[in-house]
Scaffold this motif. Structure first.
Motif, mmCIF file in Angstrom:
data_model
loop_
_atom_site.group_PDB
_atom_site.id
_atom_site.type_symbol
_atom_site.label_atom_id
_atom_site.label_comp_id
_atom_site.label_asym_id
_atom_site.label_seq_id
_atom_site.Cartn_x
_atom_site.Cartn_y
_atom_site.Cartn_z
ATOM 1 N N ASP A 38 28.705 48.614 23.238
ATOM 2 C CA ASP A 38 30.145 48.350 23.132
ATOM 3 C C ASP A 38 30.514 47.143 23.993
ATOM 4 O O ASP A 38 30.519 47.231 25.227
ATOM 5 N N ARG A 40 33.232 45.897 24.730
ATOM 6 C CA ARG A 40 34.449 46.071 25.530
ATOM 7 C C ARG A 40 34.146 46.528 26.951
ATOM 8 O O ARG A 40 35.001 46.451 27.830
ATOM 9 N N TRP A 73 33.420 36.968 23.722
ATOM 10 C CA TRP A 73 32.889 37.664 24.899
ATOM 11 C C TRP A 73 32.187 36.708 25.851
ATOM 12 O O TRP A 73 32.164 36.925 27.053
#
Length: 460
Positions: A38, A40, A73
Motif C-alpha cells: 500500500d 499510502r 509517490w
C-alpha cells in the motif's frame, strides 16, 4: 555466511508475488528488507525508519500503465527526504519515462521482470550512493563546527601557579582514559580550554570536539540541538539536521553549563547517556553513538542535588573524575603571564607596539579581585591597549577597574568641596556601569571627551 553488503531496503509494489520473490532474493544480501503493497503507508514508513534504498513501483492498481502514481509517490518521498535514494520499477518502461523519472529525482530505473544480477548490481551502487550522502552530511556538519573552532582565539592554557600545575597533572592522567569528566569553576576561568586540553591529549584527539552551551538552549531547542531532527519535524525544520551527539560520534562531546538544565531536560540527557543512543525528532529510529563526555558548570551541583534541583543519578554519570578550576584571584602568580599573553595578541590585532606593563600596572592587576576571572582580564587588556597612547601600559590605563564591588556605594565625602564631590560622583558612575565610559558619560550628562578630561584631572 555470505556478507550482506546491501543496507536497509524498502520495496513498495501492489504485486504480492513480486514482493515475496524480491524479499527472498534480497534478504541474503541486505541487512533488512521491508515490503509494502500500500503506497499510502510510504510517509509513515520513511518518517520512522532510515532506508538506504527505496524500490518503488510506478504503476499501482488505480493506474497500470501511465506511471503517474509512481511519480506522485516519488515526489512525496523527496519532499520528506530530499536525499532519499529511489529506484523506480515498472513493466511498461520506456526511455522517455526513464528520463522523466531521473529528472524527478529517481536514482535509477528497473524494468520487470528483472534479472537478479542486474537488480543486485543496481542496488549495490545505490547503497554506495546513499552512504556517500551520509558521509557528506556528516563531513559538512563537522566542517562547520571545526571552522567555528578555528576562529576561537586563545586556545592555549596559560599558567604556572601550583594550582594550575596540579590541574595539568590531572589532565595528563585522565586524558588517556574514556572517563567522563566534570569541570567546576566560576564563569571566565577557562573551563572549555581544560576540556579541549583533555580531548587533545586523548585517544580521540583525531576526531571531532563538539561543544554545546547548555545554558543557551531553550526547552524547545534542546532535543533538536543535541539529538537532531528530520525535515518537517516542526515548523522551522526545513532540512535534516545532525545533532551534536552524532557530530561528536567517536570524538568528545563537551556540555558547558550543564547545571542550568531543567529537571525534564536532565532526564532526557540521562536517558541518552545511559542507552548510548539518540533519536532524532520526527523519527522513532534509535541511532547508537560513541562519545567521550566532558561537562562543565559554574554552579555547585552537589548542593543542587541536596536541594533536589539536579539529579543525583545524572551527577554520578557525568563526574567520574572531577576537576575544580580555581578563580583568577586564587592564582595571582598567573596574572603577569596571562596579561603578557593578551598584550601580545591585542597589540598585533590593533597594530600597536607595546613594550609591556609597568610594575604599577602589574601591581594593580594582581590586587584587583577579577570577579569576571580570565575573561575580564582579557577584556581589560584589550580595552587598555585601544585607549593607551604610550608604549607601555601603566596603572592609569586601567582606570576603569575598581577594587570595590560594583554594588558597593561610594561613601559621601566629608568635604563639601565641589571637586571632591564631582570626583566621587564620577567614580560611582564608572563603578555602576562596569567601567563602560560611554554609559557612565551618558548617565552623568557629559560627552565622552568631557568625562575623559575629568578622569585625567582626578587621576581616576
Amino acid at each position: 555466511m555470505e556478507e550482506k553488503n546491501l543496507g536497509k531496503i524498502l520495496i513498495v509494489d501492489d504485486n504480492e508475488d513480486l514482493l515475496f520473490a524480491a524479499k527472498m532474493l534480497l534478504k541474503k544480501h541486505a541487512k533488512e528488507v521491508t515490503i509494502e503493497k500500500d503506497p499510502r503507508r510510504i510517509p509513515f514508513l520513511i518518517n520512522n525508519n532510515n532506508y538506504d534504498v527505496i524500490l518503488l513501483d510506478m504503476n499501482f492498481t488505480g493506474d497500470t500503465t501511465s506511471g503517474k502514481e509512481g511519480f506522485h509517490w516519488l515526489k512525496q518521498i523527496k519532499e520528506i527526504d530530499p536525499k532519499a535514494v529511489v529506484i523506480l520499477i515498472t513493466a511498461f518502461g520506456d526511455v522517455e519515462m526513464a528520463v522523466q523519472a531521473l529528472k524527478e529525482g529517481a536514482t535509477d530505473f528497473i524494468l520487470k521482470p528483472w534479472q537478479n544480477e542486474k537488480l543486485l548490481a543496481t542496488l549495490s551502487a545505490a547503497c554506495r550512493l546513499k552512504e556517500s550522502y551520509k558521509e557528506v552530511d556528516s563531513i559538512s556538519q563537522k566542517s562547520k563546527l571545526l571552522q567555528a573552532d578555528l576562529k576561537k582565539p586563545f586556545s592555549e592554557i596559560i599558567g604556572q601557579s601550583a594550582a594550575m600545575k596540579n590541574i595539568f597533572s590531572i589532565i595528563d592522567k585522565v586524558a588517556q582514559t574514556d572517563a567522563n569528566v566534570l569541570i567546576l569553576g566560576e564563569n571566565g576561568t577557562g573551563k572549555e580550554l581544560i576540556a579541549r586540553a583533555i580531548h587533545d591529549r586523548s585517544l580521540r584527539k583525531n576526531e571531532i570536539f563538539a561543544g554545546v552551551d547548555m545554558g543557551a538552549l531553550t526547552e524547545s531547542l534542546f532535543e533538536s540541538e543535541l539529538f537532531g531532527h528530520k525535515r518537517g519535524a516542526f515548523t522551522d525544520a526545513k532540512e535534516d539536521r545532525i545533532g551534536r551527539f552524532e557530530i561528536a560520534d567517536k570524538g568528545t562531546l563537551f556540555l558547558d553549563e550543564i547545571g542550568n538544565l531543567s529537571m525534564p531536560l536532565q532526564s532526557k540527557l540521562l536517558t541518552a547517556l545511559q542507552k548510548r543512543e539518540i533519536t532524532r525528532i520526527g523519527t522513532n529510529k534509535a541511532i547508537p553513538v560513541d562519545i567521550r563526555l566532558i561537562c562543565a558548570t559554574n554552579l555547585n551541583v552537589h548542593d543542587m542535588v541536596m536541594k533536589g534541583t539536579f539529579r543525583q543519578d545524572l551527577l554520578y554519570r557525568v563526574n567520574t573524575v572531577e576537576i575544580f578550576l580555581p578563580p583568577l584571584r586564587e592564582r595571582k602568580d598567573d596574572i603577569p603571564l596571562l596579561a603578557d599573553h593578551f598584550l601580545k595578541i591585542y597589540s598585533k590585532k590593533y597594530r600597536k607596539n607595546f613594550d609591556g606593563l609597568t610594575p604599577g600596572a602589574l601591581q594593580l592587576l594582581q590586587h584587583y579581585p577579577w570577579p569576571g576571572n580570565i575573561r575580564e582580564l582579557q577584556h581589560a587588556i584589550e580595552r587598555a591597549i585601544i585607549m593607551a597612547e604610550g608604549n607601555e601600559l601603566d596603572s592609569r590605563d586601567f582606570f576603569f577597574l575598581s577594587s570595590k564591588p560594583i554594588t558597593e556605594k561610594v561613601s559621601t565625602p566629608n568635604s563639601l568641596n565641589l571637586d571632591e564631590v564631582e570626583k566621587n560622583v564620577i567614580q560611582k558612575a564608572i563603578d555602576k556601569n562596569g567601567g563602560n565610559i560611554s554609559k557612565a558619560a551618558k548617565e552623568l550628562g557629559l560627552t565622552r571627551a568631557s568625562l575623559y578630561r575629568r578622569l585625567e584631572k582626578y587621576g581616576l
